[in-house]
Design a protein around this motif. Sequence first.
Motif, mmCIF file in Angstrom:
data_model
loop_
_atom_site.group_PDB
_atom_site.id
_atom_site.type_symbol
_atom_site.label_atom_id
_atom_site.label_comp_id
_atom_site.label_asym_id
_atom_site.label_seq_id
_atom_site.Cartn_x
_atom_site.Cartn_y
_atom_site.Cartn_z
ATOM 1 N N ILE A 50 0.941 -1.125 0.008
ATOM 2 C CA ILE A 50 0.046 -0.039 0.118
ATOM 3 C C ILE A 50 0.746 1.306 0.001
ATOM 4 O O ILE A 50 1.849 1.344 0.683
ATOM 5 N N ALA A 51 0.552 2.245 -0.950
ATOM 6 C CA ALA A 51 1.185 3.241 -0.878
ATOM 7 C C ALA A 51 0.394 4.347 -0.954
ATOM 8 O O ALA A 51 -0.775 4.436 -1.254
ATOM 9 N N ILE A 52 0.901 5.728 -0.449
ATOM 10 C CA ILE A 52 0.069 6.961 -0.333
ATOM 11 C C ILE A 52 0.592 7.748 -1.519
ATOM 12 O O ILE A 52 1.704 8.207 -1.583
ATOM 13 N N ALA A 53 -0.409 8.266 -2.453
ATOM 14 C CA ALA A 53 -0.160 9.143 -3.311
ATOM 15 C C ALA A 53 -1.157 10.461 -3.129
ATOM 16 O O ALA A 53 -2.305 10.125 -3.069
ATOM 17 N N GLY A 54 -0.323 11.786 -3.228
ATOM 18 C CA GLY A 54 -1.308 12.618 -2.849
ATOM 19 C C GLY A 54 -0.700 14.049 -3.548
ATOM 20 O O GLY A 54 0.461 13.896 -4.183
ATOM 21 N N ASP A 55 -1.337 15.126 -3.244
ATOM 22 C CA ASP A 55 -1.036 16.537 -3.741
ATOM 23 C C ASP A 55 0.260 16.777 -3.270
ATOM 24 O O ASP A 55 0.941 17.672 -3.543
ATOM 25 N N PHE A 56 0.804 16.319 -2.148
ATOM 26 C CA PHE A 56 1.948 16.686 -1.383
ATOM 27 C C PHE A 56 3.047 15.839 -1.941
ATOM 28 O O PHE A 56 4.268 16.032 -1.658
ATOM 29 N N ASN A 57 2.933 14.516 -2.749
ATOM 30 C CA ASN A 57 3.950 14.093 -3.567
ATOM 31 C C ASN A 57 4.031 13.773 -4.902
ATOM 32 O O ASN A 57 4.380 12.843 -5.370
ATOM 33 N N ASN A 58 3.102 14.812 -5.488
ATOM 34 C CA ASN A 58 2.832 14.899 -6.925
ATOM 35 C C ASN A 58 2.147 13.570 -7.576
ATOM 36 O O ASN A 58 2.442 13.049 -8.753
ATOM 37 N N TRP A 59 1.489 12.982 -6.579
ATOM 38 C CA TRP A 59 0.691 11.753 -6.931
ATOM 39 C C TRP A 59 1.436 10.635 -7.331
ATOM 40 O O TRP A 59 0.967 9.888 -8.033
ATOM 41 N N SER A 60 2.616 10.499 -6.745
ATOM 42 C CA SER A 60 3.430 9.296 -6.938
ATOM 43 C C SER A 60 3.025 8.083 -6.307
ATOM 44 O O SER A 60 2.825 8.003 -5.151
ATOM 45 N N PRO A 61 2.814 7.105 -7.124
ATOM 46 C CA PRO A 61 2.091 5.738 -6.539
ATOM 47 C C PRO A 61 3.281 5.132 -5.864
ATOM 48 O O PRO A 61 3.272 3.943 -5.471
ATOM 49 N N THR A 62 4.639 5.486 -5.948
ATOM 50 C CA THR A 62 5.904 4.627 -5.313
ATOM 51 C C THR A 62 6.666 5.590 -4.420
ATOM 52 O O THR A 62 7.568 4.769 -3.724
ATOM 53 N N GLU A 63 6.406 6.820 -4.315
ATOM 54 C CA GLU A 63 6.917 7.574 -3.252
ATOM 55 C C GLU A 63 6.921 7.507 -1.862
ATOM 56 O O GLU A 63 7.908 7.525 -1.089
ATOM 57 N N ALA A 64 5.779 6.865 -1.575
ATOM 58 C CA ALA A 64 5.594 6.903 0.121
ATOM 59 C C ALA A 64 5.006 5.335 0.207
ATOM 60 O O ALA A 64 3.634 5.373 0.380
ATOM 61 N N THR A 65 5.457 4.288 0.333
ATOM 62 C CA THR A 65 5.021 3.065 0.673
ATOM 63 C C THR A 65 4.997 2.730 2.082
ATOM 64 O O THR A 65 5.834 3.345 2.687
#
Length: 101
Positions: A31-46
């Motif tokens: 599960i990753a978090i994609a949001g307006d705070f990480n340019n909607w990256s699906p891999t940056e915040a796992t």
Amino acid sequence: YRPSMQQHSFGARAVAGGAQFVQPLAFGKVIAIAGDFNNWSPTEATMARNDVSGYHMLFLPLPPGRHQYRLVVDWHWTSDPHNPTISKNPFGETNSVLIIP
């Protein structure tokens, strides 16, 4: 997930310095978090997986304000089922919303 964990402890909540995200292990393998705070990256915040405790968890340092995010569960984008605060996105789907005071 462990039955002793209360369902209300899942989702996203504001904590000192940012946001804490918690999801049950049964929700997905990765599960990753994609949001307006990480340019909607699906891999940056796992989220970190804790098999012993029975949940995925991630702390993200976020500034005060209104933040929109989606969960990326095993590469499928979805809103957070444990966060009732949502906003429609341009694609006709829902983003989850978290406000950091």
